[in-house]
Design a protein around this motif. Structure first.
Motif, mmCIF file in Angstrom:
data_model
loop_
_atom_site.group_PDB
_atom_site.id
_atom_site.type_symbol
_atom_site.label_atom_id
_atom_site.label_comp_id
_atom_site.label_asym_id
_atom_site.label_seq_id
_atom_site.Cartn_x
_atom_site.Cartn_y
_atom_site.Cartn_z
ATOM 1 N N TRP A 160 0.808 -1.218 0.000
ATOM 2 C CA TRP A 160 0.000 0.000 0.000
ATOM 3 C C TRP A 160 0.841 1.267 0.000
ATOM 4 C CZ3 TRP A 160 -5.243 1.051 -0.226
ATOM 5 C CH2 TRP A 160 -6.091 -0.067 -0.274
ATOM 6 N N MET A 161 2.076 1.185 0.496
ATOM 7 C CA MET A 161 2.943 2.371 0.582
ATOM 8 C C MET A 161 4.269 2.081 -0.106
ATOM 9 S SD MET A 161 1.928 3.432 4.482
ATOM 10 C CE MET A 161 1.128 1.888 4.878
ATOM 11 N N PRO A 162 4.311 2.240 -1.407
ATOM 12 C CA PRO A 162 5.495 1.854 -2.193
ATOM 13 C C PRO A 162 6.776 2.588 -1.813
ATOM 14 C CG PRO A 162 3.590 2.168 -3.619
ATOM 15 C CD PRO A 162 3.207 2.688 -2.271
ATOM 16 N N GLY A 163 6.646 3.693 -1.099
ATOM 17 C CA GLY A 163 7.848 4.427 -0.700
ATOM 18 C C GLY A 163 8.507 3.906 0.557
ATOM 19 N N THR A 164 7.989 2.830 1.132
ATOM 20 C CA THR A 164 8.521 2.321 2.391
ATOM 21 C C THR A 164 9.468 1.142 2.177
ATOM 22 O OG1 THR A 164 6.630 0.831 2.631
ATOM 23 C CG2 THR A 164 6.473 2.990 3.698
ATOM 24 N N ARG A 165 10.347 0.987 3.138
ATOM 25 C CA ARG A 165 11.182 -0.208 3.258
ATOM 26 C C ARG A 165 10.750 -0.884 4.546
ATOM 27 N NH1 ARG A 165 14.797 -3.747 0.618
ATOM 28 N NH2 ARG A 165 15.550 -5.065 2.297
ATOM 29 N N VAL A 166 10.403 -2.169 4.482
ATOM 30 C CA VAL A 166 9.798 -2.840 5.632
ATOM 31 C C VAL A 166 10.651 -4.022 6.074
ATOM 32 C CG1 VAL A 166 7.704 -3.917 6.524
ATOM 33 C CG2 VAL A 166 7.527 -2.188 4.726
ATOM 34 N N ASP A 167 10.931 -4.072 7.378
ATOM 35 C CA ASP A 167 11.568 -5.234 7.996
ATOM 36 C C ASP A 167 10.482 -6.047 8.697
ATOM 37 O OD1 ASP A 167 13.974 -4.199 7.160
ATOM 38 O OD2 ASP A 167 14.646 -3.586 9.156
ATOM 39 N N LEU A 168 10.500 -7.358 8.469
ATOM 40 C CA LEU A 168 9.553 -8.266 9.126
ATOM 41 C C LEU A 168 10.348 -9.240 9.976
ATOM 42 C CD1 LEU A 168 8.539 -7.738 5.955
ATOM 43 C CD2 LEU A 168 6.609 -9.099 6.751
ATOM 44 N N VAL A 169 10.011 -9.340 11.258
ATOM 45 C CA VAL A 169 10.743 -10.243 12.146
ATOM 46 C C VAL A 169 9.785 -11.088 12.967
ATOM 47 C CG1 VAL A 169 12.686 -8.641 12.297
ATOM 48 C CG2 VAL A 169 10.914 -8.590 14.054
#
Length: 313
Positions: A160-169
């Protein structure tokens, strides 16, 4: 079909002769589900919607399909597949997403199996609103999905927010493998990092604009009394100590150190919200009123967490 009824070849054959269309299968399943008094809590809240999810999922149909599809005839193989799944839903009390292998969250389709709990967090509503008006900092760049499970929250944020970098832990490597499969399914591998971590232990030195978490939060009393459907889900992802607060206590005590000065923590604690307020009376929780249903989701800014630091001593 009621629990305990036979799933014999003869019974399946009889049903195949009676059920001709998609709508026939849905209506038959609805009646079976109502008579069996199933629990609905993994994406639906009534027998009709549950039947739609199961039949459409089994037949690889979109839930957005034109209603006219209910009149479409089924092949013998399609009828048998739908009947078998409908019978298992009643006899075994398996949640529909585990039967079909798919779940919807924030408008996205996810692969799901018993490696992780079934996506159903009301945080989906906040994601589709890009966390407005709760996030008041500059543009969102770095986001953390803590206790990610299947990856639905973090991957939905990235979608939904293409400008983000997401870490999933997550601490559970099996759940993380499922999250990686979903990242590939959604073509998001380039913008997400999926790694094993015991809460923040593997994230030292990182800072995030937003931390989102749907951690385990079910207390011992509720865990023991949950309907049978929930007991197919990983216990590690549900129970969190006698009062349901073990996980969120850890997250609250450390989150401020991983948030930017204008950062925000968004967390779901469900029915444990009252116990949380009693445990941390000095923290100014903002409880979000959700238009699409659900409860127990709060936000705290980085500054509020820092000021409430003595609460964690």
């Amino acid at each position: 079909m009621m629990e305990g009824d036979t799933n014999s070849v003869e019974e399946v054959g009889r049903l195949k002769a009676e059920l001709d269309t998609v709508g026939d299968c849905v209506r038959w399943a609805e009646g079976c589900f109502e008579r069996a008094e199933l629990h609905f809590g993994h994406g639906t809240d009534n027998a009709w919607d549950e039947a739609l999810h199961l039949v459409f999922g089994c037949l690889q149909l979109s839930l957005e399909s034109d209603p006219g599809i209910l009149a479409c005839p089924l092949s013998e193989r399609e009828k048998e597949a739908a009947i078998r799944l409908e019978q298992r839903r009643v006899a075994e009390r398996l949640p529909v997403p585990y039967l079909t292998g798919k779940a919807w969250f924030a408008g996205l389709e996810f692969r799901i199996d018993r490696r992780a709990i079934i996506p159903r967090s009301p945080i989906a509503e906040l994601i589709t609103q890009e966390f407005s008006p709760w996030y008041a900092g500059s543009e969102l760049h770095r986001v953390l999905d803590m206790c990610c499970g299947s990856g639905c929250i973090g991957l939905a944020v990235a979608a939904w927010m293409p400008g983000t970098r997401v870490d999933l832990v997550d601490i559970d490597e099996q759940a993380l493998e499922l999250a990686r499969e979903n990242a590939r399914l959604l073509s998001l591998e380039a913008r997400v990092s999926i790694e094993q971590s015991d809460y923040f232990s593997a994230l030292r030195g990182r800072q995030y604009d937003l931390i989102v978490t749907n951690p385990p939060y079910v207390d011992e009393a509720d865990l023991g009394s949950m309907p049978r459907e929930y007991h197919y889900e990983p216990a590690l992802a549900l129970g969190s100590g006698s009062d349901g607060l073990d996980a969120i206590r850890t997250i609250l005590s450390q989150a401020a150190h991983f948030l930017s000065p204008d950062g925000l923590l968004v967390a779901e604690v469900g029915n444990s919200w009252e116990a949380l307020e009693q445990a941390f009376p000095a923290l100014p929780f903002t409880w979000i009123e959700l238009e699409r249903g659900g409860h127990g989701v709060f936000v705290l800014t980085a500054q509020e967490l820092m000021q409430g630091g003595e609460s964690f001593a």
